[in-house]
Design an enzyme around this catalytic site. Structure first.
Site, PDB file in Angstrom:
ATOM      1  N   HIS A 120      40.433  30.777  44.505  1.00 53.78           N
ATOM      2  CA  HIS A 120      39.970  30.613  45.895  1.00 53.78           C
ATOM      3  C   HIS A 120      40.039  29.121  46.242  1.00 53.78           C
ATOM      4  O   HIS A 120      39.914  28.271  45.351  1.00 53.78           O
ATOM      5  CB  HIS A 120      38.525  31.100  45.949  1.00 53.78           C
ATOM      6  CG  HIS A 120      37.910  31.165  47.310  1.00 53.78           C
ATOM      7  ND1 HIS A 120      37.376  30.066  47.932  1.00 53.78           N
ATOM      8  CD2 HIS A 120      37.720  32.200  48.159  1.00 53.78           C
ATOM      9  CE1 HIS A 120      36.878  30.426  49.103  1.00 53.78           C
ATOM     10  NE2 HIS A 120      37.075  31.717  49.269  1.00 53.78           N
ATOM     11  N   ASP A 197      34.096  30.780  38.058  1.00 53.88           N
ATOM     12  CA  ASP A 197      33.743  31.067  39.447  1.00 53.88           C
ATOM     13  C   ASP A 197      33.410  32.552  39.511  1.00 53.88           C
ATOM     14  O   ASP A 197      34.308  33.402  39.491  1.00 53.88           O
ATOM     15  CB  ASP A 197      34.932  30.696  40.341  1.00 53.88           C
ATOM     16  CG  ASP A 197      34.765  31.185  41.771  1.00 53.88           C
ATOM     17  OD1 ASP A 197      33.789  31.911  42.046  1.00 53.88           O
ATOM     18  OD2 ASP A 197      35.628  30.852  42.604  1.00 53.88           O
ATOM     19  N   GLN A 200      33.037  36.702  42.821  1.00 54.05           N
ATOM     20  CA  GLN A 200      33.428  38.107  42.997  1.00 54.05           C
ATOM     21  C   GLN A 200      33.027  38.979  41.818  1.00 54.05           C
ATOM     22  O   GLN A 200      33.381  40.158  41.784  1.00 54.05           O
ATOM     23  CB  GLN A 200      34.944  38.200  43.218  1.00 54.05           C
ATOM     24  CG  GLN A 200      35.438  37.545  44.484  1.00 54.05           C
ATOM     25  CD  GLN A 200      34.864  38.172  45.739  1.00 54.05           C
ATOM     26  OE1 GLN A 200      34.374  39.311  45.728  1.00 54.05           O
ATOM     27  NE2 GLN A 200      34.918  37.440  46.833  1.00 54.05           N
ATOM     28  N   LYS A 223      27.106  37.407  48.499  1.00 55.57           N
ATOM     29  CA  LYS A 223      28.044  38.409  47.987  1.00 55.57           C
ATOM     30  C   LYS A 223      27.334  39.396  47.057  1.00 55.57           C
ATOM     31  O   LYS A 223      27.963  40.214  46.395  1.00 55.57           O
ATOM     32  CB  LYS A 223      29.202  37.722  47.260  1.00 55.57           C
ATOM     33  CG  LYS A 223      30.076  36.866  48.205  1.00 55.57           C
ATOM     34  CD  LYS A 223      31.293  36.349  47.507  1.00 55.57           C
ATOM     35  CE  LYS A 223      31.964  35.196  48.242  1.00 55.57           C
ATOM     36  NZ  LYS A 223      32.704  35.624  49.429  1.00 55.57           N
ATOM     37  N   CYS A 361      41.539  32.855  51.838  1.00 55.32           N
ATOM     38  CA  CYS A 361      41.212  31.537  51.263  1.00 55.32           C
ATOM     39  C   CYS A 361      41.856  31.368  49.891  1.00 55.32           C
ATOM     40  O   CYS A 361      41.244  30.793  48.979  1.00 55.32           O
ATOM     41  CB  CYS A 361      39.712  31.317  51.165  1.00 55.32           C
ATOM     42  SG  CYS A 361      38.909  31.261  52.743  1.00 55.32           S
TER      43      CYS A 361
HETATM   44  C1  LIG Z   1      36.464  33.833  44.132  1.00 54.08           C
HETATM   45  C2  LIG Z   1      35.674  33.081  45.156  1.00 54.08           C
HETATM   46  N1  LIG Z   1      35.255  31.839  44.907  1.00 54.08           N
HETATM   47  C3  LIG Z   1      34.524  31.133  45.775  1.00 54.08           C
HETATM   48  C4  LIG Z   1      34.179  31.647  46.998  1.00 54.08           C
HETATM   49  C5  LIG Z   1      33.388  30.819  47.935  1.00 54.08           C
HETATM   50  O1  LIG Z   1      32.128  31.377  48.148  1.00 54.08           O
HETATM   51  P1  LIG Z   1      31.135  30.768  49.247  1.00 54.08           P
HETATM   52  O2  LIG Z   1      31.932  30.693  50.522  1.00 54.08           O
HETATM   53  O3  LIG Z   1      30.034  31.751  49.307  1.00 54.08           O
HETATM   54  O4  LIG Z   1      30.717  29.437  48.777  1.00 54.08           O
HETATM   55  C6  LIG Z   1      34.595  32.939  47.328  1.00 54.08           C
HETATM   56  C7  LIG Z   1      34.287  33.515  48.651  1.00 54.08           C
HETATM   57  O5  LIG Z   1      34.969  34.381  49.139  1.00 54.08           O
HETATM   58  C8  LIG Z   1      35.346  33.673  46.378  1.00 54.08           C
HETATM   59  O6  LIG Z   1      35.753  34.910  46.650  1.00 54.08           O
END
Ligand SMILES: Cc1ncc(COP(=O)(O)O)c(C=O)c1O
Length: 403
Positions: A120, A197, A200, A223, A361
């Site tokens: 992401h 990370d 998900q 999430k 993203c």
């Molecule tokens: C794999 C992953 N990492 C990071 C993020 C970023 O999360 P946040 O926008 O809640 O900080 C997301 C959000 O969709 C994600 O799917």
């Protein structure tokens, strides 16, 4: 698992959108909140709100107990060894930026950070910014056509200058579940810390940071049925202990004077300013809710939904799945021949089906597959096979419209 009973806790799901029952299949972007979470937040603001940590009065003590109680709920949920390892953040993005700004201060020109093609943007851009600041170099491990990490290539990229590995536990664009234990083992064998990370992964199965043996684990409250603006950075205490502050302000200090400032203990040293107290209360309520259902039950039901959706979409020859890893979480990323993903998303919305369309993203993943974007349906434990039928019917409606 009694999905019908569970759905009664989510009044937002029981509505009509554009004349159709809502099928909310955008959970990878943000999940919905059960009444238990909403009530916990309302109760906090109605009875207990005050600023925390410094107060001498009763409400401040109560708010502090709730906030620190939420930290313990998070600790237990991910099986961290100590409360000092749980840093509250605004979300995954802020957790990763914290590591980039704090841990990143020790990087020198020529040092390397290793990520993968499927990250992401929030697990790419903070490292690019750190590379600009420090002269470090970002290395990217490739993936195959199914959207799986090429583990051998990944291991070959672990070099004497690699200072950090940062990898998605689960890809938001492809649904791939990465072999995180093998990744951590390979990196740790070379003395390289690993950030996972978990944005998900956290709401879709049990996460045990001690079993994963990772050094950092980042995730977002919104999430996992919790409030937006909440999140967590787990950090192994031995590594957090040596990390300098990254934001200055109240709460992160011990003493301040113009001749020099000393800093607070962990985790407060990494949490400057008044935090999202009600958010932490809501996040703890969300964790209690998920735990009561059972993370294993959630994982099993979402695996059924994934299998059902994959088989149902395979009935439409014009549908191409993007991301066919052997080990996948509950989301399907796909394109339909002759229909732009944004057009598809709009027509699906007219049928009451909420999905996400675009690059998610994760533009480098799209580039890897030569696509501008995909449509993505992502599942939570409160989704039903009926909602997947509604998705498939809506895809057929779009096909007729664009024929
Ligand atoms: C794999 C992953 N990492 C990071 C993020 C970023 O999360 P946040 O926008 O809640 O900080 C997301 C959000 O969709 C994600 O799917």
């Amino acid at each position: 698992m009694n999905v019908t009973a569970i759905r009664r806790d989510f009044p937002i799901l029981a509505q009509q959108v554009n004349g159709h029952p809502l099928a909310y299949l955008d959970n990878a972007a943000s999940s919905q909140h059960p009444l238990q979470v909403l009530e916990a937040i309302q109760h906090y603001y109605t009875h207990d709100h005050a600023n925390i940590h410094r107060g001498v009065h009763t409400l401040s003590h109560r708010a502090t107990d709730l906030y620190e109680g939420a930290r313990e709920t998070v600790r237990a949920f991910i099986n961290a060894g100590s409360l000092r390892e749980i840093v509250f953040t605004r979300g995954t993005t802020e957790a990763i930026n914290l590591v980039a700004f704090s841990f990143g201060q020790r990087l020198a020109p020529g040092d390397e950070i290793l990520i993968t093609t499927m990250e992401h943007h929030s697990n790419i851009v903070p490292w690019q910014l750190l590379c600009e600041r420090s002269g470090a170099v970002l290395r990217v491990a490739p993936i195959n056509d199914a959207g799986e990490l090429l583990l051998d290539e990944f291991v070959q990229l672990l070099g004497p200058r690699t200072r950090l590995v940062s990898v998605a536990h689960v890809s938001n664009a492809l649904g791939t579940v990465n072999p995180v234990k093998a990744i951590v083992a390979a990196a740790r064998a070379r003395g390289i810390p690993v950030l996972l990370d978990g944005a998900q992964a956290i709401a879709h199965g049990a996460v045990d940071v001690r079993e994963l043996d990772c050094d950092f684990y980042a995730f977002s409250g919104h999430k996992m049925c919790g409030p937006t603006g909440t999140g967590v950075l787990y950090g192994r205490e031995a590594i957090l202990r040596d990390m300098p502050p990254w934001q200055g302000g109240g709460d992160m200090i011990r003493t301040v004077s113009f001749s020099g400032t000393t800093y607070n203990d962990l985790p407060y040293r990494l949490e400057a300013g008044t935090p999202h107290i009600a958010g932490a209360v809501g996040l703890a309520a969300a964790i209690r809710y998920l735990t009561a259902i059972g993370m294993a039950n959630i994982a099993a039901w979402e695996a059924e939904l994934l299998a059902y959706a994959t088989a149902a979409l395979a009935q439409i020859p014009e549908v191409k799945l993007i991301g066919t890893a052997r080990h996948k979480a509950g989301l399907v990323s796909f394109n339909v021949d002759g229909i732009h993903p944004h057009d598809l998303g709009t027509v699906l919305d007219q049928q009451g089906v909420a999905i996400r369309a675009g690059h998610h993203c994760a533009m480098p993943v799209m580039e890897r597959f030569g696509l501008a974007g995909t449509a993505r349906a992502s599942f939570a434990f409160y989704n039903t096979t009926g909602e997947i039928d509604q998705l498939v019917d809506a895809v057929r409606v779009a096909q007729r419209m664009f024929a």
